[in-house]
Design an enzyme around this catalytic site. Structure first.
Site, PDB file in Angstrom:
ATOM      1  N   LYS A 177       0.880  -1.244   0.095  1.00 18.32           N
ATOM      2  CA  LYS A 177       0.035   0.018  -0.024  1.00 18.32           C
ATOM      3  C   LYS A 177       0.930   1.178   0.020  1.00 18.32           C
ATOM      4  O   LYS A 177       1.727   1.456   0.744  1.00 18.32           O
ATOM      5  CB  LYS A 177      -0.845   0.143   1.099  1.00 18.32           C
ATOM      6  CG  LYS A 177      -1.958  -1.311   1.365  1.00 18.32           C
ATOM      7  CD  LYS A 177      -2.599  -1.339   2.531  1.00 18.32           C
ATOM      8  CE  LYS A 177      -1.591  -1.283   3.913  1.00 18.32           C
ATOM      9  NZ  LYS A 177      -2.307  -1.558   5.265  1.00 18.32           N
ATOM     10  N   THR A 209      -8.253   9.871   8.112  1.00 16.74           N
ATOM     11  CA  THR A 209      -7.545   8.494   7.581  1.00 16.74           C
ATOM     12  C   THR A 209      -7.310   7.523   8.531  1.00 16.74           C
ATOM     13  O   THR A 209      -6.465   6.541   8.274  1.00 16.74           O
ATOM     14  CB  THR A 209      -6.187   8.904   7.109  1.00 16.74           C
ATOM     15  OG1 THR A 209      -5.561   9.627   8.048  1.00 16.74           O
ATOM     16  CG2 THR A 209      -6.366   9.780   5.954  1.00 16.74           C
ATOM     17  N   GLY A 211      -7.745   4.245  10.340  1.00 15.14           N
ATOM     18  CA  GLY A 211      -8.194   2.972  10.077  1.00 15.14           C
ATOM     19  C   GLY A 211      -8.384   2.389   8.529  1.00 15.14           C
ATOM     20  O   GLY A 211      -9.033   1.706   7.959  1.00 15.14           O
ATOM     21  N   THR A 212      -7.708   3.368   7.500  1.00 14.31           N
ATOM     22  CA  THR A 212      -7.672   3.064   6.158  1.00 14.31           C
ATOM     23  C   THR A 212      -7.068   1.551   5.959  1.00 14.31           C
ATOM     24  O   THR A 212      -7.745   0.745   5.102  1.00 14.31           O
ATOM     25  CB  THR A 212      -6.671   3.949   5.423  1.00 14.31           C
ATOM     26  OG1 THR A 212      -5.615   4.314   5.900  1.00 14.31           O
ATOM     27  CG2 THR A 212      -7.548   5.206   5.255  1.00 14.31           C
ATOM     28  N   GLY A 213      -6.184   1.221   6.586  1.00 12.97           N
ATOM     29  CA  GLY A 213      -5.331  -0.026   6.393  1.00 12.97           C
ATOM     30  C   GLY A 213      -6.317  -1.254   6.784  1.00 12.97           C
ATOM     31  O   GLY A 213      -6.396  -2.349   6.099  1.00 12.97           O
TER      32      GLY A 213
HETATM   33  N1  LIG Z   1      -5.772  10.127   1.344  1.00 11.21           N
HETATM   34  C1  LIG Z   1      -5.825   9.005   0.843  1.00 11.21           C
HETATM   35  N2  LIG Z   1      -6.681   8.905  -0.368  1.00 11.21           N
HETATM   36  C2  LIG Z   1      -6.811   8.063  -0.967  1.00 11.21           C
HETATM   37  N3  LIG Z   1      -6.593   6.761  -0.588  1.00 11.21           N
HETATM   38  C3  LIG Z   1      -5.690   6.660   0.397  1.00 11.21           C
HETATM   39  C4  LIG Z   1      -5.291   7.828   1.344  1.00 11.21           C
HETATM   40  N4  LIG Z   1      -4.526   7.687   2.012  1.00 11.21           N
HETATM   41  C5  LIG Z   1      -4.302   6.115   1.904  1.00 11.21           C
HETATM   42  N5  LIG Z   1      -5.014   5.870   0.954  1.00 11.21           N
HETATM   43  C6  LIG Z   1      -5.281   4.205   0.574  1.00 11.21           C
HETATM   44  O1  LIG Z   1      -5.653   3.665   1.896  1.00 11.21           O
HETATM   45  C7  LIG Z   1      -5.095   2.371   1.816  1.00 11.21           C
HETATM   46  C8  LIG Z   1      -4.434   2.098   3.343  1.00 11.21           C
HETATM   47  O2  LIG Z   1      -3.375   2.783   3.021  1.00 11.21           O
HETATM   48  P1  LIG Z   1      -2.189   3.072   3.979  1.00 11.21           P
HETATM   49  O3  LIG Z   1      -0.686   3.139   3.266  1.00 11.21           O
HETATM   50  O4  LIG Z   1      -2.538   4.617   4.709  1.00 11.21           O
HETATM   51  O5  LIG Z   1      -2.262   1.918   5.204  1.00 11.21           O
HETATM   52  P2  LIG Z   1      -2.020   1.911   6.621  1.00 11.21           P
HETATM   53  O6  LIG Z   1      -0.806   2.791   6.935  1.00 11.21           O
HETATM   54  O7  LIG Z   1      -1.839   0.465   6.913  1.00 11.21           O
HETATM   55  O8  LIG Z   1      -3.248   2.455   7.428  1.00 11.21           O
HETATM   56  P3  LIG Z   1      -3.663   2.417   9.143  1.00 11.21           P
HETATM   57  O9  LIG Z   1      -3.631   3.834   9.246  1.00 11.21           O
HETATM   58  O10 LIG Z   1      -4.894   1.938   9.059  1.00 11.21           O
HETATM   59  O11 LIG Z   1      -2.429   1.952   9.592  1.00 11.21           O
HETATM   60  C9  LIG Z   1      -4.303   2.044   0.593  1.00 11.21           C
HETATM   61  O12 LIG Z   1      -5.091   1.600  -0.207  1.00 11.21           O
HETATM   62  C10 LIG Z   1      -3.812   3.390   0.279  1.00 11.21           C
HETATM   63  O13 LIG Z   1      -3.731   3.784  -0.975  1.00 11.21           O
HETATM   64  C1  LIG Z   2      -6.488  -1.977  17.098  1.00 10.19           C
HETATM   65  C2  LIG Z   2      -5.743  -1.525  15.866  1.00 10.19           C
HETATM   66  N1  LIG Z   2      -5.126  -1.965  14.821  1.00 10.19           N
HETATM   67  C3  LIG Z   2      -4.783  -1.416  13.799  1.00 10.19           C
HETATM   68  C4  LIG Z   2      -4.632  -0.050  13.980  1.00 10.19           C
HETATM   69  C5  LIG Z   2      -3.862   0.771  12.958  1.00 10.19           C
HETATM   70  O1  LIG Z   2      -4.632   1.794  12.326  1.00 10.19           O
HETATM   71  C6  LIG Z   2      -4.967   0.722  15.306  1.00 10.19           C
HETATM   72  N2  LIG Z   2      -4.795   1.991  15.351  1.00 10.19           N
HETATM   73  N3  LIG Z   2      -5.501  -0.105  16.229  1.00 10.19           N
END
Ligand SMILES: Nc1ncnc2c1ncn2[C@@H]1O[C@H](COP(=O)(O)OP(=O)(O)OP(=O)(O)O)[C@@H](O)[C@H]1O
Ligand SMILES: Cc1ncc(CO)c(N)n1
Length: 272
Positions: A177, A209, A211-213
């Site tokens: 990602k 943003t 919880g996007t992952g």
């Molecule tokens: N501002 C944005 N606009 C559109 N898509 C986004 C944006 N930010 C993240 N994404 C998408 O969201 C998904 C999660 O990406 P990201 O790299 O942020 O994951 P993460 O760091 O694991 O997230 P988390 O905050 O849940 O740990 C991917 O598909 C990424 O391309």
């Molecule tokens: C419980 C949990 N899982 C994953 C993440 C990553 O976003 C978070 N902040 N909290």
């Protein structure tokens, strides 16, 4: 005709503010037509501003919940999120090895957006060596990919392609990602069966943003049993996430990184 409603399991930590972890996963499953079940790995004291504490469950308690659920309920897909420790990784790996409930999507959660560690530093090797070989798809972000490979973080889509291919030597499938890069698009790379597919989505400008992952990996797990391939499931999961990011401005939750909004599709879809 009766609708097909897959049962999907999340194995993850909690978030009282509702944006990440188990809460994000269950909301995503419901929004995408799946029935959600959940096994808790850690009770996390967190809100939209950050993580204040972690009460980690032990491996036996996590494996106990998993075995008890799987003794009774057939699951069509599994999403794994925060595990926290070597002990929990080993317990989950032992259950997967014995019972092989497939397909399994692993979001190798290591650090929260606020910078707080959600995985013990000594657990990265256990994740790489014991769990990753057992799952069908891993969905690392850029810092997680760098940690798993023991290299520096990717700073371009070209770097991402190199790292996604290197990760494909460790895992059956990889979705790297690119949310942490900047640029007009947020690009992710999927490597499955030696084929690379690029997914570009317009980068949404929002502070929401959190919880996007979690949302993306849960959407893939919910959609995979309802679609013919990983490529289609990932494409639709990313479309779902982009819609949920756009709709997040309808919400005003907390003063930090707010959550994405999961029920946009119900409101926007004229068929519902
Ligand atoms: N501002 C944005 N606009 C559109 N898509 C986004 C944006 N930010 C993240 N994404 C998408 O969201 C998904 C999660 O990406 P990201 O790299 O942020 O994951 P993460 O760091 O694991 O997230 P988390 O905050 O849940 O740990 C991917 O598909 C990424 O391309
Ligand atoms: C419980 C949990 N899982 C994953 C993440 C990553 O976003 C978070 N902040 N909290």
């Amino acid at each position: 005709m009766t609708a097909y409603i897959p049962t999907v399991l999340t194995i993850a930590g909690t978030d009282p503010s509702g944006g990440a972890g188990i809460s994000a996963d269950l909301k995503t499953f419901s929004a995408l037509g799946a029935f959600g079940t959940a096994v808790i790995t850690a009770v996390v004291t967190q809100n939209t501003r950050g993580v204040a504490g972690i009460h980690q469950l032990d491996g036996e308690t996590v494996a106990g919940q998993l075995n008890n659920l799987l003794d009774d309920v057939h699951v069509d897909a599994v999403k794994i999120g925060m595990l926290g420790t070597v002990e929990v990784i080993e317990s989950v790996a032992a259950v997967l090895r014995e019972r092989a409930p497939a397909p399994v999507v692993l979001d190798p959660v290591m650090v929260a957006k606020s910078g707080h560690r959600l995985l013990a530093p000594d657990a990265v090797a256990a994740m790489r060596e014991q769990l990753i070989p057992l799952v069908d798809l891993i969905t690392p972000n850029l810092p997680e990919a760098a940690d798993l490979l023991g290299v520096g973080e990717a700073t371009s889509v070209c770097d991402m392609a190199r790292q996604a291919n290197a990760l494909a030597d460790l895992a059956s499938g990889v979705l790297l990602k690119g949310g942490h890069l900047s640029g007009a698009d947020s690009t992710d790379l999927l490597v499955v069966d030696g084929r690379v597919t690029e997914f570009d989505a317009p980068r949404v400008v929002t502070r929401n943003t959190h919880g996007t992952g979690c949302t993306l990996s849960s959407a893939i797990a919910a959609l995979r049993p309802q679609r013919d391939s990983w490529v289609v499931a990932v494409r639709e999961a990313k479309e779902y996430l982009t819609g949920a990011l756009r709709a997040a401005d309808d919400l005003s939750i907390g003063s930090g990184h707010g959550p994405v909004h999961h029920f946009w599709r119900m409101w926007d879809d004229p068929h519902t």
